[in-house]
Design a protein around this motif. Sequence first.
Motif, short mmCIF file in Angstrom:
data_model
loop_
_atom_site.label_atom_id
_atom_site.label_comp_id
_atom_site.label_asym_id
_atom_site.label_seq_id
_atom_site.Cartn_x
_atom_site.Cartn_y
_atom_site.Cartn_z
N GLY A 80 97.14 91.57 52.24
CA GLY A 80 97.33 93.02 51.89
C GLY A 80 96.06 93.79 51.30
O GLY A 80 94.74 93.53 51.14
N MET A 81 96.91 94.52 51.04
CA MET A 81 96.01 95.76 50.63
C MET A 81 96.47 96.93 49.19
O MET A 81 97.55 96.94 49.57
N LEU A 82 95.82 97.33 47.85
CA LEU A 82 96.16 98.31 46.54
C LEU A 82 95.51 99.41 47.00
O LEU A 82 93.83 99.09 46.43
N LEU A 111 99.09 98.96 57.38
CA LEU A 111 100.38 99.14 57.12
C LEU A 111 100.91 98.42 59.14
O LEU A 111 102.03 98.26 59.56
N LYS A 112 99.60 99.13 59.76
CA LYS A 112 99.79 99.16 61.27
C LYS A 112 100.15 97.60 61.74
O LYS A 112 101.49 96.75 62.32
N LEU A 119 99.98 101.40 46.81
CA LEU A 119 99.81 102.51 45.96
C LEU A 119 99.62 102.89 44.58
O LEU A 119 101.24 103.21 44.60
N VAL A 120 99.02 102.50 43.85
CA VAL A 120 99.43 102.76 42.45
C VAL A 120 98.87 104.35 42.25
O VAL A 120 97.83 104.34 41.83
N ALA A 140 106.50 104.32 56.05
CA ALA A 140 106.25 103.51 56.61
C ALA A 140 105.37 102.18 55.59
O ALA A 140 105.01 101.53 57.35
N GLY A 141 106.16 102.00 54.64
CA GLY A 141 105.93 100.65 54.78
C GLY A 141 105.56 100.13 53.34
O GLY A 141 105.20 99.15 53.19
N ALA A 142 104.91 101.10 52.97
CA ALA A 142 103.56 101.03 51.78
C ALA A 142 104.70 100.37 50.50
O ALA A 142 105.84 100.72 50.39
#
Length: 201
Positions: A80-82, A111-112, A119-120, A140-142
Motif C-alpha cells: 500500500g501507500m500513504l 488505487l487501481k 491520505l493524511v 475511489a478507494g482511499a
Amino acid sequence: MKLVVGVSGGSGIPYALRTLQALQAAGVETHLIVSSGAKRVISAEAAGPTLADLNALATHLHDDRDLAAGVASGSFRTSGMLVIPCSAGTLAKIAHGFADSLLCRAAHVTLKERRPLVLVVREDPLPRPALSNMLAAHDAGATVMTASPGFYHAPRSVEELLHFVTARVLDQFGLDVPGFRRWGEPEPTPAQPESIQPEPA
C-alpha cells in the motif's frame, strides 16, 4: 511489508518523520517520494526535520519526476501507500487521477490495484472543493484522514501528539506503534515516543 510513503507540500513534515521512524523500527521496507512542494515546506519549517532526516529513514528514495520508477507500475508489488502530509493540491490530483508526478502516479497505481491508500490531509479550514475531493478520493478507494490527534491519552508534549497521529495512520496497515494508548486501555509503561529531533552527527 513494503510501503510507498509520499510526502507532499502540506505543512506538517514532522508527521512524515515520525511515521518513517515508526516504519523503520517495525522493519518495514519504505519507498520514499518527496514532492517539490514538500521540499519548499521543509525549507520554510526551518526548525523541523530536514530532507536529509527523511531520506535517512527510508529504505529506497525516488525522484518525484521519475515516472519510470518501479513504484509507477502496478506490477511493482507493495502493501500500500500513504501520503503524509497530503496537501490540498495533491489530494485533488489523486482524487481525479491526474498523475503528472511519481507521487500521484504511485497513488493512482495503488488505487487501481486495490491496495490500501491513506491520505493524511493537513489543512484547515476545508473549503468545498477540498471536501468534494476528499469524498471523491474516498469513493475511489482511499482512506482519508486528517492530522488531528486525540487528547484522551493526556498528551504532555508535541511528540506525544505526533505519536498519536502516527499510530492511527499505521493502524490502517495493521501495524502497531509501541507506546500507543488506545481508548479504554490503561496508560502504557514505560514506552514513550522518540523525539523527532535528529541525533547529532
